[in-house]
Motif scaffolding. Structure first.
Motif, PDB file in Angstrom:
ATOM      1  N   GLU A 165      81.767  39.036 -16.315  1.00 20.31           N
ATOM      2  CA  GLU A 165      80.433  39.573 -16.088  1.00 20.31           C
ATOM      3  C   GLU A 165      79.380  38.516 -16.408  1.00 20.31           C
ATOM      4  OE1 GLU A 165      79.736  42.439 -14.737  1.00 20.31           O
ATOM      5  OE2 GLU A 165      81.863  43.011 -14.607  1.00 20.31           O
ATOM      6  N   PRO A 166      78.370  38.348 -15.537  1.00 17.46           N
ATOM      7  CA  PRO A 166      77.306  37.364 -15.825  1.00 17.46           C
ATOM      8  C   PRO A 166      76.612  37.672 -17.143  1.00 17.46           C
ATOM      9  CG  PRO A 166      77.183  38.123 -13.545  1.00 17.46           C
ATOM     10  CD  PRO A 166      78.185  39.009 -14.231  1.00 17.46           C
ATOM     11  N   ILE A 167      76.268  36.629 -17.871  1.00 16.05           N
ATOM     12  CA  ILE A 167      75.605  36.765 -19.164  1.00 16.05           C
ATOM     13  C   ILE A 167      74.096  36.640 -18.968  1.00 16.05           C
ATOM     14  CG2 ILE A 167      75.267  35.693 -21.424  1.00 16.05           C
ATOM     15  CD1 ILE A 167      78.167  34.842 -21.368  1.00 16.05           C
ATOM     16  N   GLU A 168      73.369  37.619 -19.465  1.00 16.40           N
ATOM     17  CA  GLU A 168      71.912  37.550 -19.454  1.00 16.40           C
ATOM     18  C   GLU A 168      71.480  36.830 -20.727  1.00 16.40           C
ATOM     19  OE1 GLU A 168      70.137  41.329 -18.993  1.00 16.40           O
ATOM     20  OE2 GLU A 168      71.138  41.772 -17.070  1.00 16.40           O
ATOM     21  N   ALA A 169      70.963  35.627 -20.554  1.00 12.80           N
ATOM     22  CA  ALA A 169      70.617  34.784 -21.691  1.00 12.80           C
ATOM     23  C   ALA A 169      69.134  34.433 -21.665  1.00 12.80           C
ATOM     24  CB  ALA A 169      71.452  33.507 -21.697  1.00 12.80           C
ATOM     25  N   THR A 170      68.591  34.201 -22.847  1.00 15.60           N
ATOM     26  CA  THR A 170      67.199  33.776 -22.975  1.00 15.60           C
ATOM     27  C   THR A 170      67.129  32.268 -22.773  1.00 15.60           C
ATOM     28  OG1 THR A 170      66.763  35.532 -24.569  1.00 15.60           O
ATOM     29  CG2 THR A 170      65.212  33.689 -24.512  1.00 15.60           C
ATOM     30  N   PRO A 171      66.371  31.798 -21.789  1.00 15.45           N
ATOM     31  CA  PRO A 171      66.316  30.343 -21.553  1.00 15.45           C
ATOM     32  C   PRO A 171      65.552  29.637 -22.663  1.00 15.45           C
ATOM     33  CG  PRO A 171      64.774  31.485 -20.114  1.00 15.45           C
ATOM     34  CD  PRO A 171      65.563  32.552 -20.805  1.00 15.45           C
ATOM     35  N   LEU A 172      66.019  28.456 -22.990  1.00 15.08           N
ATOM     36  CA  LEU A 172      65.369  27.618 -23.984  1.00 15.08           C
ATOM     37  C   LEU A 172      64.809  26.377 -23.305  1.00 15.08           C
ATOM     38  CD1 LEU A 172      68.001  27.799 -26.852  1.00 15.08           C
ATOM     39  CD2 LEU A 172      65.787  28.934 -26.776  1.00 15.08           C
ATOM     40  N   PRO A 173      63.725  25.802 -23.827  1.00 15.55           N
ATOM     41  CA  PRO A 173      63.147  24.609 -23.201  1.00 15.55           C
ATOM     42  C   PRO A 173      64.076  23.415 -23.307  1.00 15.55           C
ATOM     43  CG  PRO A 173      62.114  25.031 -25.323  1.00 15.55           C
ATOM     44  CD  PRO A 173      62.986  26.217 -25.031  1.00 15.55           C
ATOM     45  N   GLU A 174      63.894  22.463 -22.391  1.00 15.10           N
ATOM     46  CA  GLU A 174      64.694  21.252 -22.423  1.00 15.10           C
ATOM     47  C   GLU A 174      64.294  20.413 -23.622  1.00 15.10           C
ATOM     48  OE1 GLU A 174      64.882  18.948 -18.965  1.00 15.10           O
ATOM     49  OE2 GLU A 174      65.381  20.593 -17.606  1.00 15.10           O
ATOM     50  N   PRO A 175      65.250  19.623 -24.177  1.00 15.61           N
ATOM     51  CA  PRO A 175      64.906  18.748 -25.298  1.00 15.61           C
ATOM     52  C   PRO A 175      63.920  17.688 -24.853  1.00 15.61           C
ATOM     53  CG  PRO A 175      67.107  18.243 -24.468  1.00 15.61           C
ATOM     54  CD  PRO A 175      66.651  19.494 -23.759  1.00 15.61           C
ATOM     55  N   PRO A 176      63.189  17.089 -25.792  1.00 16.68           N
ATOM     56  CA  PRO A 176      62.207  16.067 -25.417  1.00 16.68           C
ATOM     57  C   PRO A 176      62.858  14.889 -24.739  1.00 16.68           C
ATOM     58  CG  PRO A 176      62.574  16.095 -27.804  1.00 16.68           C
ATOM     59  CD  PRO A 176      63.254  17.311 -27.240  1.00 16.68           C
ATOM     60  N   ALA A 177      62.085  14.200 -23.873  1.00 17.25           N
ATOM     61  CA  ALA A 177      62.601  13.051 -23.136  1.00 17.25           C
ATOM     62  C   ALA A 177      63.034  11.970 -24.114  1.00 17.25           C
ATOM     63  CB  ALA A 177      61.534  12.520 -22.192  1.00 17.25           C
ATOM     64  N   TYR A 254      71.452  32.492 -25.930  1.00 20.53           N
ATOM     65  CA  TYR A 254      70.393  31.546 -25.606  1.00 20.53           C
ATOM     66  C   TYR A 254      70.988  30.439 -24.735  1.00 20.53           C
ATOM     67  CZ  TYR A 254      67.777  34.044 -29.122  1.00 20.53           C
ATOM     68  OH  TYR A 254      67.156  35.030 -29.828  1.00 20.53           O
ATOM     69  N   PHE A 255      70.281  30.119 -23.670  1.00 25.18           N
ATOM     70  CA  PHE A 255      70.817  29.226 -22.637  1.00 25.18           C
ATOM     71  C   PHE A 255      69.890  28.026 -22.464  1.00 25.18           C
ATOM     72  CE2 PHE A 255      70.948  27.850 -18.173  1.00 25.18           C
ATOM     73  CZ  PHE A 255      72.301  27.613 -18.007  1.00 25.18           C
ATOM     74  N   ARG A 256      70.499  26.852 -22.305  1.00 22.19           N
ATOM     75  CA  ARG A 256      69.736  25.635 -22.019  1.00 22.19           C
ATOM     76  C   ARG A 256      70.467  24.836 -20.944  1.00 22.19           C
ATOM     77  NH1 ARG A 256      68.350  22.533 -27.045  1.00 22.19           N
ATOM     78  NH2 ARG A 256      66.406  23.704 -26.942  1.00 22.19           N
ATOM     79  N   HIS A 257      69.708  24.327 -20.001  1.00 25.26           N
ATOM     80  CA  HIS A 257      70.279  23.557 -18.896  1.00 25.26           C
ATOM     81  C   HIS A 257      69.551  22.224 -18.803  1.00 25.26           C
ATOM     82  CE1 HIS A 257      70.977  22.359 -14.642  1.00 25.26           C
ATOM     83  NE2 HIS A 257      72.163  22.859 -14.896  1.00 25.26           N
ATOM     84  N   THR A 258      70.301  21.139 -18.881  1.00 27.86           N
ATOM     85  CA  THR A 258      69.727  19.795 -18.785  1.00 27.86           C
ATOM     86  C   THR A 258      70.559  18.974 -17.821  1.00 27.86           C
ATOM     87  OG1 THR A 258      71.029  19.049 -20.689  1.00 27.86           O
ATOM     88  CG2 THR A 258      68.790  19.820 -21.126  1.00 27.86           C
ATOM     89  N   HIS A 259      69.962  17.921 -17.294  1.00 29.03           N
ATOM     90  CA  HIS A 259      70.720  17.022 -16.425  1.00 29.03           C
ATOM     91  C   HIS A 259      70.167  15.608 -16.566  1.00 29.03           C
ATOM     92  CE1 HIS A 259      67.359  17.077 -13.514  1.00 29.03           C
ATOM     93  NE2 HIS A 259      67.307  18.377 -13.755  1.00 29.03           N
ATOM     94  N   ALA A 260      71.027  14.636 -16.293  1.00 31.47           N
ATOM     95  CA  ALA A 260      70.652  13.227 -16.422  1.00 31.47           C
ATOM     96  C   ALA A 260      71.248  12.459 -15.254  1.00 31.47           C
ATOM     97  CB  ALA A 260      71.157  12.653 -17.750  1.00 31.47           C
ATOM     98  N   PRO A 261      70.494  11.511 -14.674  1.00 28.15           N
ATOM     99  CA  PRO A 261      71.016  10.720 -13.555  1.00 28.15           C
ATOM    100  C   PRO A 261      72.086   9.743 -14.015  1.00 28.15           C
ATOM    101  CG  PRO A 261      68.851   9.927 -14.212  1.00 28.15           C
ATOM    102  CD  PRO A 261      69.102  11.174 -15.009  1.00 28.15           C
ATOM    103  N   VAL A 262      73.034   9.480 -13.106  1.00 22.92           N
ATOM    104  CA  VAL A 262      74.103   8.516 -13.349  1.00 22.92           C
ATOM    105  C   VAL A 262      73.893   7.335 -12.405  1.00 22.92           C
ATOM    106  CG1 VAL A 262      76.611   8.216 -13.472  1.00 22.92           C
ATOM    107  CG2 VAL A 262      75.606  10.435 -13.971  1.00 22.92           C
ATOM    108  N   SER A 263      74.418   6.183 -12.786  1.00 22.82           N
ATOM    109  CA  SER A 263      74.168   4.954 -12.029  1.00 22.82           C
ATOM    110  C   SER A 263      74.659   5.019 -10.591  1.00 22.82           C
ATOM    111  CB  SER A 263      74.830   3.762 -12.740  1.00 22.82           C
ATOM    112  OG  SER A 263      76.232   3.971 -12.870  1.00 22.82           O
TER     113      SER A 263
END
Length: 436
Positions: A165-177, A254-263
């Motif tokens: 079952e999908p989880i309903e989560a509270t989104p959290l802000p991304e960490p600082p750059a 609580y949910f957080r989603h981040t991404h980073a570019p790869v070479s």
């Protein structure tokens, strides 16, 4: 003379697809040349990939010796049989015609298109953050699952499910750059069971007029940070009974989603799911991380089941230990699949370990040159993760070693002081006799 040039638009393409770039133009003049460019480095460099020269009626490819991947279908078309991520970017088609008034003048026009190359994710995995970690009977614990998705372009959509079952989560802000670690910030703080707070602390609270007001109200379901408090808890067999504060109707995620570019042009995405762990309801719960991506025909997923360790399988080598041998006691596995990775602690029942320490961490306990005094000694292996803990005991049987006479070894596996003294005295007497 007039000249209009346009390139037919293309939808996003997937790595490995065959792509045809078409340059359409209208003119009432005479053709001079068609040149295709691939634009790189933000438009500062234009790489010529194909040329049609009408003056000499020749077609010449500038990429034949480079990759031999383009194929001229007709004068205004370039075909890329298998696109790569490196092909992503803008392309330009330049057309030149002779002016009708004089052949010394060339009229130029161009069109451009951005080729958007997508790549499906190549791997997905679910990990537990901050492991191995111990089981806590009297304190709440934070627990965080980390889903790592690599190889995709653009960044995928990542979400979690529990027991399908999908989880309903509270989104959290991304960490600082510029954050140097993917590890999630500790959002759920440990809190003592109010029934276990020592009386001295309760008295201090009354004398001091209560606790100081908090500077910020924590989010719903989160416990406020308190200073460390030590409490003596007698050794006991871990059961499935928990303090009353552990019981909650529904966990708050609580949910957080981040991404980073790869070479290589792809993106590594990480999603974290954090909640207050309840071993009673979370043990044997199935969590899955699923990924949706425009380059995938169906979602990609990875599953883990939260399981407390149970029934460690312990082996001892050699199976028949003799005085002076090095004995290795190893945990080879469990009766069940354990997640997250457990923490192992070895102790000797009723005494210290051979090296004098009270405990040893790790899957393997090594006893160097065991003396006869260890015969019958019992060792406890405690395997634990945030879901639970289990103890397993094994007894060491030490047999006589015919190569070592009885009584010639101390507890460290070396010759006894009395025997060594007799040996030195005998050698001294021998030297004296020889001199006389």
């Amino acid at each position: 003379a007039y000249l209009t040039v346009s390139i037919e638009p293309l939808p996003p393409v997937v790595v490995g697809d065959a792509v045809t770039l078409k340059c359409n133009f209208k003119t009432d003049g005479k053709m001079r040349e068609i040149v295709w460019y691939r634009v790189t480095d933000g438009g500062t460099i234009k790489q010529k990939i194909f040329t049609f020269d009408a003056m000499f009626s020749t077609n010449f490819s500038h990429m034949e010796n480079y990759r031999k991947r383009e194929d001229l279908v007709y004068q205004s078309t370039v075909r890329l049989p298998e696109v790569r991520i490196s092909d992503n970017g803008p392309y330009e088609c330049h057309v030149g015609i002779y002016d009708r008034a004089t052949r010394e003048k060339v009229v130029l026009a161009s069109g451009n298109i951005f080729l958007n190359v997508m790549a499906p994710p190549t791997s997905i995995s679910v990990l537990a953050a901050d492991t191995p970690a111990p089981f806590s009977r009297y304190q709440t614990q934070n627990f965080t699952l980390v889903c790592v998705v690599s190889g995709g372009k653009p960044a995928p959509l990542v979400y979690f499910k529990r027991d399908g079952e999908p989880i309903e989560a509270t989104p959290l802000p991304e960490p600082p750059a510029g954050a140097g670690s993917w590890a999630p910030r500790n959002l759920l703080h440990r809190d003592l069971d109010d029934t276990k707070v020592p009386k001295s602390l309760a008295a201090e609270g009354e004398v001091g007029g209560g606790r100081p007001p908090a500077t910020a109200e924590p989010p719903r379901g989160l416990a406020a940070e308190r200073g460390p408090v030590t409490e003596t808890i007698p050794e006991t067999v871990v059961s499935r009974e928990f303090p009353r504060w552990v019981h909650v109707a529904e966990p708050i995620y609580y949910f957080r989603h981040t991404h980073a570019p790869v070479s290589d042009g792809t993106v590594e995405a990480r999603a974290t799911l954090t909640w207050t762990l309840n071993p009673q309801i979370d043990n044997e719960a199935l969590f899955s991380c699923e990924v949706k991506h425009p380059a995938l025909s169906m979602p990609m997923q990875s599953e883990v089941t939260l399981v407390a360790p149970k029934g460690p399988k312990i082996t001892m080598t050699p199976t028949r230990a003799r005085v002076g041998d090095t004995v290795r006691i190893l945990v080879q596995g469990f009766q069940n699949e354990v997640f997250p990775e457990p923490l192992f602690t070895w102790t000797r029942v009723g005494s210290r370990l051979l090296d004098g320490s009270t405990e040893h961490d790790g899957k393997e306990l090594v006893l160097e040159r065991v003396p006869a005094e260890l015969n019958g000694s019992m060792y406890r292996c405690t395997a634990q993760n945030p879901l639970g803990s289990t103890d397993t005991h094994t007894r060491l049987i030490v047999f006589e070693n015919p190569n070592i006479p009885r009584g010639t070894e101390d507890s460290n596996g070396s010759l006894t002081g009395h025997c060594g003294f007799r040996l030195v005295l005998a050698l001294t007497l021998t030297v004296i006799l020889e001199l006389t």
